[in-house]
Write an enzyme that holds these catalytic residues in place. Structure first.
Site, PDB file in Angstrom:
ATOM      1  CD  GLU A   1      -3.195   0.699   2.051  1.00 46.66           C
ATOM      2  OE1 GLU A   1      -3.553  -0.484   2.206  1.00 46.66           O
ATOM      3  OE2 GLU A   1      -3.762   1.650   2.608  1.00 46.66           O
TER       4      GLU A   1
ATOM      5  CE1 TYR B   1      -4.003  -0.454   8.544  1.00 44.51           C
ATOM      6  CE2 TYR B   1      -6.149  -1.305   9.181  1.00 44.51           C
ATOM      7  CZ  TYR B   1      -5.358  -0.541   8.343  1.00 44.51           C
ATOM      8  OH  TYR B   1      -5.930   0.125   7.306  1.00 44.51           O
TER       9      TYR B   1
ATOM     10  CG  ASP C   1      -2.653  -1.005   5.475  1.00 46.31           C
ATOM     11  OD1 ASP C   1      -1.569  -1.592   5.626  1.00 46.31           O
ATOM     12  OD2 ASP C   1      -2.771   0.237   5.493  1.00 46.31           O
TER      13      ASP C   1
END
Lengths: 79, 697
Positions: free
Chosen positions: B13, B321, B113
């Site tokens: 990403e 995350y 992600d």
């Protein structure tokens, strides 16, 4: 022209109130309800004293209510 | 030099994530770095395979209307590379890098992600840049070597259809609502005013702005109501204590005065003593919302700033995350290993030893869950090269995590009831008996402790005073960024990942302002118009329903085509009505805007004379001339008469600048092509050199 504009802010009047715009009409209702509660709280209180005391409370009072209290206290010809 | 195939192509990403992924996947932890058009591309070797990892920079593609005309409704769209629709977008080289590597790729692995946005980013690159329709998927919650390797070996054979469809649906719906209503409102204004102003409104922006304006309306019509409290102070063992009367508020002055009169002897008798120890458990683990609130509380970081810092910490592999709703921390995360690693940092060392010395340790968890990620937690990786803001947030996250393993704190609460004639009073004290988890979470938890000395039942207690105090109810508090985020969560509008961005957009579009958030005239005008013509756009019901639909799509992995057909039909009907009503909407928008702009005073800065009032631009009703005056002129007690003249022509705008000569505020004066930033004082030395002695201009 005057009769179609709010006496306080010159906005369009709210038809049901006759004299004030939508916001100042709402403020008028709140002011009337508020006066009833102040009367109960202090037993007796002239309307003008209520308005003066409200104005003394500064930022606690809503802007539209303050406009209306000033108008009723200082600018209204007949109360 | 082109990279020779065949190879496995990994889609990351962001560049920083690509670097971590490549290092973790390479057998020797030393991937080769190559640059394609300046884009860093990593080559890792593993099990005899070449893995080429290419980063994106978030979304490389965006939705664009098929039709070129600037009208509405717009219901047909396609995906195009962002740099084609937005010349400022620096994504072209990334697009080219992906395209150049697609030919010789034997397999594709999406390594973005693991959430809706990550799935959409991976899918769009796969379909439109690489021209493929199949890819494997790595799912991870931290960028640590352990998690990346586990995600690689357990990678799934396809993308997550639930995440992908709900993510795509969000993009389509937001785009459809955003473009159509923004065009409709802007065109309505232009039709009646000949003035073009982009007035944008979105599916989530509308209800959020609506909440701010509704609260302001409530504040504007607020009438304070009087009430009375009984204030008193008692002396126990020569110490003074605040005493609470049995009723917190009294609505009548007479009643308050009677109580004071009844208690004028200032002597009471202890009629009851109670003491209890209660356990206080630690707060649950951080999900994004909780982290944003706590960060605002302690550091005053806005929700979007907190998210940005948390993402930086995630990319440095120091925390998990952050875009998560979860308050769960399963034991499979390997808490012992994480704790041991955290223990190597001196500041946390002694706490970790205490936790690990216990036979059993399990973190406390909250109720909320998230299908993709656990709660935010440190990974144990040493926090190297963090800036001061990252250090602060990291410390908060680590301490919250450690507190989850702490014993419950024990709080002693003592109450003494004192009767003065028939009136009950109460002295309250509280003390931390056992710190438990609080020790680990300091300084982010604080309790005002007060201990009450021992006193026997029926003892006499003297009061220093018992008085009544007049007070007034207060208007509702304006939102700050943290409480507005709470409101969005309560109303279930937006998602954990988008809420902070929506608030930022409302600021940047000039709809709201201030740290105590107030709507601007533009924000109020837009809500006013929508309220009269399209209340559905500023109420949360429609947005909430759509959020539920998206959740269902995610869970059931359902097809979105039928949902989109029905959304487009509703939109077409609503926009048809809008079109028929366009002139009225335009007039009402224009009038609202003009009225509010007229009323809004232009503030120049604080008055240097009285130091209380604000300097603002006033237009004389008699002469029509404008000048600067202090707002404290109207205050009877101050009556500040400071004024400054202003040029009679040109536009005047406030600036943030202060004059280097006299420290007074500076304004920007503009006429035609001439623009000048100048001090407001006529006598300022900075104006001495102005040609022709025209000081004002």
């Amino acid at each position: 022209m005057d009769d179609i504009k709010c006496k306080i802010c010159q906005d369009k009047i709210d038809k049901s109130s006759g004299k004030f715009c939508f916001n100042h009409k709402l403020a008028k209702t709140k002011l009337q309800n508020g006066y009833e509660l102040w009367l109960k709280a202090y037993d007796s209180l002239p309307y003008d004293d209520f308005l003066q005391r409200l104005l003394d409370l500064g930022d606690l009072v809503g802007a539209f209510v303050k406009d209306l209290a000033e108008f009723e206290l200082y600018f209204q010809e007949t109360k | 030099m082109p990279i020779k195939g065949p190879y496995v192509l990994g889609v990351a990403e962001k560049p920083q994530a690509a670097s971590r992924l490549a290092r973790a996947l390479d057998e020797n932890k030393k991937p080769v770095l190559k640059k394609i058009k300046g884009v860093p591309v990593y080559i890792s070797l593993r099990d005899g395979k070449k893995i080429v990892i290419v980063p994106a920079v978030g979304h490389l593609l965006t939705l664009s209307p098929l039709s070129k005309s600037w009208n509405y409704p717009v219901l047909d769209y396609h995906w195009v590379p962002s740099h084609i629709t937005n010349s400022k977008s620096r994504t072209k080289n990334f697009v080219d890098a992906f395209k150049s590597l697609s030919k010789e790729a034997s397999e594709i692995i999406v390594m973005t992600d693991y959430d809706r946005e990550g799935e959409v980013i991976g899918f769009l690159i796969l379909k439109y840049l690489l021209g493929k329709n199949k890819a494997e998927r790595m799912k991870f919650s931290t960028l640590t070597t352990r998690d990346i390797n586990e995600a690689y070996s357990k990678r799934s054979k396809q993308l997550d259809i639930g995440f992908l469809n709900s993510g795509l649906l969000r993009h389509y719906v937001d785009w459809l609502y955003g473009i159509n209503y923004s065009r409709a409102l802007s065109l309505a204004l232009k039709r009646v005013s000949n003035r073009f102003k982009t007035i944008s409104i979105g599916r989530v922006q509308g209800p959020t702005l609506g909440a701010v304006v509704n609260l302001e309306n409530e504040i504007n019509i607020f009438v304070p109501i009087p009430f009375w409290t009984i204030e008193s102070e008692a002396i126990i063992s020569k110490k003074k204590f605040i005493v609470f009367y049995e009723k917190t508020k009294l609505s009548k002055e007479k009643e308050a005065n009677e109580i004071v009169k009844d208690c004028q002897n200032l002597v009471g008798i202890v009629t009851d003593i109670s003491e209890e120890q209660t356990p206080q458990y630690s707060f649950p683990p951080f999900n994004l919302g909780d982290l944003q609130r706590e960060s605002y509380k302690h550091f005053k970081y806005s929700p979007s700033k907190t998210l940005k810092i948390a993402e930086a910490l995630y990319l440095k592999a120091t925390i998990s995350y952050p875009r998560t709703d979860s308050q769960k921390l399963p034991m499979t995360l390997g808490h012992k290993t994480i704790l041991t690693k955290i223990g190597k940092q001196t500041v946390y060392g002694s706490f970790v030893v205490e936790i690990l010395n216990r036979k059993k340790f399990k973190p406390r968890e909250g109720r909320r869950t998230d299908a993709a990620h656990p709660a935010i937690h440190p990974t144990g990786k040493p926090p190297i090269a963090l800036n001061s803001k990252e250090k602060k947030l990291y410390d908060l996250i680590v301490k919250r995590y450690l507190a989850l393993f702490g014993k419950p704190a024990s709080i002693s609460r003592k109450k003494i009831e004192i009767k003065v004639n028939s009136h009950k009073f109460e002295v309250r004290g509280s003390q931390i008996i056992e710190e438990g988890w609080i020790k680990y979470y300091k300084p982010y938890f604080y309790m005002n402790e007060s201990s009450i000395p021992d006193i026997a039942l029926n003892s006499q207690v003297n009061f220093s005073f018992i008085e009544s105090k007049e007070d007034f109810s207060s208007p509702p508090r304006r939102f700050n960024e943290s409480t507005l985020l709470n409101k969005m969560e309560e109303e279930k509008i937006g998602t954990k990942a988008t809420r902070a961005g929506i608030i930022e957009t409302l600021f940047s579009r000039g709809y709201i302002k201030g740290s105590e958030i107030k709507p601007t005239p533009l924000g109020t005008a837009v809500v006013g118009v929508l309220n009269s013509h399209y209340p559905v756009l500023i109420k949360s019901d429609m947005t909430r329903e759509l959020e539920t639909t998206m959740e269902e799509v995610q869970e059931k992995q359902s097809n979105i085509d039928e949902i989109l057909i029905s959304i487009k039909k509703d939109l077409r009907d609503m926009l048809k009505l809008f079109h028929e009503n366009e002139t009225n909407i335009g007039i009402s928008l224009y009038e609202n805007l003009l009225n509010l702009e007229k009323k809004e005073p232009v503030l120049i800065g604080k008055c240097s004379e009285c130091k209380i009032g604000d300097l603002r631009i006033i237009k004389s009703k008699k002469s029509g001339k404008r000048f600067i005056a202090c707002s404290a002129y109207f205050d009877k007690t101050i009556n500040c008469t400071v004024t400054f003249p202003l040029p009679s022509y040109g536009t005047i705008k406030p600036t943030d600048k202060k004059c280097p000569f006299d420290g007074l505020p500076m304004v920007e004066w503009r006429t035609g092509r001439t623009k000048r930033v100048m001090c407001i004082s006529m006598d300022c030395p900075s104006k001495a050199n102005i040609k022709g002695g025209k000081k004002s201009g």
